[in-house]
Structures are given as C-alpha cells and as structure tokens.
Write an enzyme that holds these catalytic residues in place. Sequence first.
Site: not given
Length: 189
Positions: A83, A113, A140, A158, A178
């Site tokens: 999406n 990093h 999402g 989400a 988890k």
Amino acid sequence: MTEYEKQQAGMVYNAPDADLVKELYACHDRCWEYNQIRPTHHAERNKMIRQILGKADEDTFINQPFHCDFGKHIRVGKRFFANFNFTVLDEAKVTIGDNCFIGPNVSIYTACHSTDPTERNSRQEWAKPVTIGNNCWLGGSVTILPGVTIGDNVTIGAGSVVVKDIPSNCIAAGNPAKVIKRIDAGEME
C-alpha cells in the site's frame, strides 16, 4: 574489494562512495518516475516497478508513493501487494515471499549505523538482509529492522517494530514485536 562488494558481503563500507551514490540516485530517479505515473495506468506502473525491483512479476502491485535505495536488491514473490508509502532501504537483500500484503507506511531497513557518534559521522555503515516468508501480512506503519527473518503465514500488527526474528504460523505485535498468538494448521485452511 569495492565498496559495493563490501556492502553486499555485510562488511563495513564507505556509504558516500561515488559509485554507490551514483547507483543510489539512479534508483531514486526511477522511483520518482514511477511515482509520477497516473495511478490508473496499471500496466505502465507494473512495467516500471519490474524495472526497479530485482524480482517482481506481472501481478506485483505497489501503490504510490514508493521509495527504495537500490531496488535491485528487492525480490518479491507472486501476487505481492504494498500500500501507500512503502519504503525499503535495500542496501542488503530484501526477500519477500508469495502472497504477501504490506499495509500503508511500512518501512523495511537493512542499513546499519554505529551508535557511537564519531563512528557514525565517518559515514561508514554496514547492511543486514531482511527475509519475509510466504503468506504474510504487515499491518500499517510496521517497521522491520536490519537482519530480521519473518517466517511463513505471519501477521504483524499495525504499528509494530520488528527487531528480532518471528517464527512461522503466528501473529506478532508491539514495540518490540512479540508473538501474541500461534496459528495451528487447522486455522490456516
């Protein structure tokens, strides 16, 4: 070794290397072009996304906008859907299986990093691959961090941040994500 070879070997490499930056910007330009195609021009969009990604097919569908760093390190399986605002920092390989659904605002990161400011400011980095199995759904605003493997038949809730591997046949959620439920074979039929 070239900086690209170091990058692909998971070694520390010089991120602002001229050849890497040239390739990075070339992919960013292709993504910009992809994002300018009219949303209803499905065939044109699919053709362009197959030029960006390392592996995709005629059923691959990614809503715009889409962003990635190199593109060629991303391999998606059959019937892949992502999406809006899918972002992939593909300094290392990102492999996604068949029948996977990606919710809006999902990010997958392979770039690493240093937490030491002096080292980080040297622009040295390294990358770890991400692997996502078949039949997965990332809700999402999910974030997948470098080096993570997600098994088959997994749903990530989400807003979750996946920092460690997630086994097959489960639902995982949270920050850090988890396993909150196992799915047995009977539930998947």
